[in-house]
Design a protein around this motif. Structure first.
Motif, PDB file in Angstrom:
ATOM      1  N   LEU A   4     -13.622   5.073  -3.061  1.00 32.91           N
ATOM      2  CA  LEU A   4     -13.561   3.828  -2.312  1.00 32.91           C
ATOM      3  C   LEU A   4     -13.500   4.060  -0.808  1.00 32.91           C
ATOM      4  O   LEU A   4     -14.205   3.410  -0.045  1.00 32.91           O
ATOM      5  CB  LEU A   4     -12.342   3.025  -2.771  1.00 32.91           C
ATOM      6  CG  LEU A   4     -12.136   1.656  -2.166  1.00 32.91           C
ATOM      7  CD1 LEU A   4     -13.295   0.747  -2.555  1.00 32.91           C
ATOM      8  CD2 LEU A   4     -10.839   1.066  -2.640  1.00 32.91           C
ATOM      9  N   TRP A   5     -12.692   5.023  -0.370  1.00 34.56           N
ATOM     10  CA  TRP A   5     -12.422   5.165   1.059  1.00 34.56           C
ATOM     11  C   TRP A   5     -13.101   6.356   1.726  1.00 34.56           C
ATOM     12  O   TRP A   5     -13.186   6.411   2.933  1.00 34.56           O
ATOM     13  CB  TRP A   5     -10.919   5.241   1.304  1.00 34.56           C
ATOM     14  CG  TRP A   5     -10.265   3.959   0.962  1.00 34.56           C
ATOM     15  CD1 TRP A   5      -9.506   3.711  -0.130  1.00 34.56           C
ATOM     16  CD2 TRP A   5     -10.354   2.723   1.676  1.00 34.56           C
ATOM     17  NE1 TRP A   5      -9.100   2.402  -0.134  1.00 34.56           N
ATOM     18  CE2 TRP A   5      -9.607   1.772   0.967  1.00 34.56           C
ATOM     19  CE3 TRP A   5     -10.981   2.325   2.846  1.00 34.56           C
ATOM     20  CZ2 TRP A   5      -9.461   0.467   1.380  1.00 34.56           C
ATOM     21  CZ3 TRP A   5     -10.839   1.010   3.263  1.00 34.56           C
ATOM     22  CH2 TRP A   5     -10.085   0.098   2.533  1.00 34.56           C
ATOM     23  N   SER A  65      -1.384   4.335  -2.783  1.00 31.51           N
ATOM     24  CA  SER A  65      -2.295   4.175  -1.659  1.00 31.51           C
ATOM     25  C   SER A  65      -1.615   4.541  -0.337  1.00 31.51           C
ATOM     26  O   SER A  65      -2.273   5.057   0.570  1.00 31.51           O
ATOM     27  CB  SER A  65      -2.831   2.739  -1.603  1.00 31.51           C
ATOM     28  OG  SER A  65      -1.820   1.835  -1.232  1.00 31.51           O
ATOM     29  N   VAL A  83      -6.145  -2.318   8.534  1.00 34.94           N
ATOM     30  CA  VAL A  83      -7.244  -2.748   7.658  1.00 34.94           C
ATOM     31  C   VAL A  83      -7.106  -2.105   6.286  1.00 34.94           C
ATOM     32  O   VAL A  83      -7.254  -2.757   5.250  1.00 34.94           O
ATOM     33  CB  VAL A  83      -8.610  -2.427   8.305  1.00 34.94           C
ATOM     34  CG1 VAL A  83      -9.739  -2.588   7.322  1.00 34.94           C
ATOM     35  CG2 VAL A  83      -8.840  -3.301   9.514  1.00 34.94           C
ATOM     36  N   TYR A  84      -6.817  -0.798   6.264  1.00 34.62           N
ATOM     37  CA  TYR A  84      -6.634  -0.086   5.001  1.00 34.62           C
ATOM     38  C   TYR A  84      -5.484  -0.683   4.190  1.00 34.62           C
ATOM     39  O   TYR A  84      -5.633  -0.946   2.991  1.00 34.62           O
ATOM     40  CB  TYR A  84      -6.370   1.396   5.277  1.00 34.62           C
ATOM     41  CG  TYR A  84      -5.983   2.178   4.061  1.00 34.62           C
ATOM     42  CD1 TYR A  84      -6.932   2.570   3.135  1.00 34.62           C
ATOM     43  CD2 TYR A  84      -4.655   2.527   3.833  1.00 34.62           C
ATOM     44  CE1 TYR A  84      -6.568   3.283   2.012  1.00 34.62           C
ATOM     45  CE2 TYR A  84      -4.286   3.239   2.717  1.00 34.62           C
ATOM     46  CZ  TYR A  84      -5.246   3.616   1.811  1.00 34.62           C
ATOM     47  OH  TYR A  84      -4.889   4.313   0.695  1.00 34.62           O
ATOM     48  N   THR A  86      -4.199  -3.660   4.417  1.00 40.16           N
ATOM     49  CA  THR A  86      -4.524  -5.025   4.002  1.00 40.16           C
ATOM     50  C   THR A  86      -5.420  -5.023   2.777  1.00 40.16           C
ATOM     51  O   THR A  86      -5.164  -5.743   1.806  1.00 40.16           O
ATOM     52  CB  THR A  86      -5.194  -5.790   5.159  1.00 40.16           C
ATOM     53  OG1 THR A  86      -4.337  -5.776   6.293  1.00 40.16           O
ATOM     54  CG2 THR A  86      -5.496  -7.217   4.752  1.00 40.16           C
ATOM     55  N   TYR A  87      -6.468  -4.200   2.831  1.00 41.73           N
ATOM     56  CA  TYR A  87      -7.362  -4.122   1.674  1.00 41.73           C
ATOM     57  C   TYR A  87      -6.640  -3.592   0.439  1.00 41.73           C
ATOM     58  O   TYR A  87      -6.821  -4.100  -0.669  1.00 41.73           O
ATOM     59  CB  TYR A  87      -8.573  -3.241   1.981  1.00 41.73           C
ATOM     60  CG  TYR A  87      -9.664  -3.952   2.716  1.00 41.73           C
ATOM     61  CD1 TYR A  87     -10.155  -5.170   2.275  1.00 41.73           C
ATOM     62  CD2 TYR A  87     -10.228  -3.394   3.856  1.00 41.73           C
ATOM     63  CE1 TYR A  87     -11.157  -5.819   2.951  1.00 41.73           C
ATOM     64  CE2 TYR A  87     -11.236  -4.045   4.543  1.00 41.73           C
ATOM     65  CZ  TYR A  87     -11.698  -5.260   4.083  1.00 41.73           C
ATOM     66  OH  TYR A  87     -12.691  -5.896   4.758  1.00 41.73           O
ATOM     67  N   MET A  88      -5.825  -2.585   0.616  1.00 43.61           N
ATOM     68  CA  MET A  88      -5.123  -2.021  -0.537  1.00 43.61           C
ATOM     69  C   MET A  88      -4.065  -2.967  -1.085  1.00 43.61           C
ATOM     70  O   MET A  88      -3.814  -2.978  -2.284  1.00 43.61           O
ATOM     71  CB  MET A  88      -4.509  -0.667  -0.178  1.00 43.61           C
ATOM     72  CG  MET A  88      -5.529   0.441  -0.071  1.00 43.61           C
ATOM     73  SD  MET A  88      -6.683   0.547  -1.454  1.00 43.61           S
ATOM     74  CE  MET A  88      -5.602   0.861  -2.810  1.00 43.61           C
ATOM     75  N   SER A  89      -3.468  -3.786  -0.229  1.00 41.89           N
ATOM     76  CA  SER A  89      -2.524  -4.773  -0.750  1.00 41.89           C
ATOM     77  C   SER A  89      -3.253  -5.845  -1.557  1.00 41.89           C
ATOM     78  O   SER A  89      -2.755  -6.282  -2.595  1.00 41.89           O
ATOM     79  CB  SER A  89      -1.707  -5.394   0.381  1.00 41.89           C
ATOM     80  OG  SER A  89      -2.541  -6.119   1.253  1.00 41.89           O
ATOM     81  N   MET A  90      -4.445  -6.238  -1.122  1.00 44.03           N
ATOM     82  CA  MET A  90      -5.220  -7.215  -1.899  1.00 44.03           C
ATOM     83  C   MET A  90      -5.701  -6.614  -3.226  1.00 44.03           C
ATOM     84  O   MET A  90      -5.670  -7.279  -4.268  1.00 44.03           O
ATOM     85  CB  MET A  90      -6.401  -7.732  -1.084  1.00 44.03           C
ATOM     86  CG  MET A  90      -5.990  -8.628   0.060  1.00 44.03           C
ATOM     87  SD  MET A  90      -7.359  -9.432   0.895  1.00 44.03           S
ATOM     88  CE  MET A  90      -8.211  -8.061   1.636  1.00 44.03           C
ATOM     89  N   ILE A  91      -6.131  -5.360  -3.195  1.00 45.09           N
ATOM     90  CA  ILE A  91      -6.568  -4.694  -4.422  1.00 45.09           C
ATOM     91  C   ILE A  91      -5.388  -4.517  -5.370  1.00 45.09           C
ATOM     92  O   ILE A  91      -5.509  -4.742  -6.582  1.00 45.09           O
ATOM     93  CB  ILE A  91      -7.236  -3.343  -4.081  1.00 45.09           C
ATOM     94  CG1 ILE A  91      -8.577  -3.581  -3.401  1.00 45.09           C
ATOM     95  CG2 ILE A  91      -7.409  -2.484  -5.317  1.00 45.09           C
ATOM     96  CD1 ILE A  91      -9.213  -2.341  -2.821  1.00 45.09           C
TER      97      ILE A  91
END
Length: 121
Positions: A4-5, A65, A83-84, A86-91
């Protein structure tokens, strides 16, 4: 996480679908066992516990994460880190909702089956 990253492509979508199916089956089995143990001690409040038993995997994913951010990623500055995270909290939230929903629905089906078999005279 590296797929993913770290821009590594993931080509085998059938394998990913099989892993998601195994995850769902594992969540369902864990939820049914935990619900059965809870009902054995006559605790009938299984609704939220069946959800959180499986949804706690999302917390583990978020903690992993953070470890991945600290040990593998080399992000410079505060904005890429935000950003990382935020995205990982949503995932992680989506993962928690998926696992928790599977756990709740399987526990609901399980209790309907075991109490539907009880004969009331």
């Amino acid at each position: 996480m590296s797929a993913l990253w770290l821009h590594q492509l993931y080509y085998i979508m059938g394998f990913l679908l099989a892993v998601v199916a195994i995850l769902g089956a594992t969540c369902a089995q864990v939820s049914c066992v935990m619900c059965y143990l809870q009902l054995c001690v006559e605790d009938h409040r299984w609704w939220w516990k069946s959800f959180f038993n499986c949804a706690s995997a999302g917390l583990y994913l978020f903690l992993y994460s953070i470890w991945f951010l600290a040990s593998k990623l080399e992000l410079v500055g505060i904005l890429p880190v935000m950003v990382y995270l935020t995205y990982m909290s949503m995932i992680s939230l989506a993962f928690s909702l998926f696992c928790g929903t599977v756990g709740y629905l399987s526990c609901f089906w399980f209790t309907r089956r075991i109490y539907g078999a009880v004969k009331v005279d």
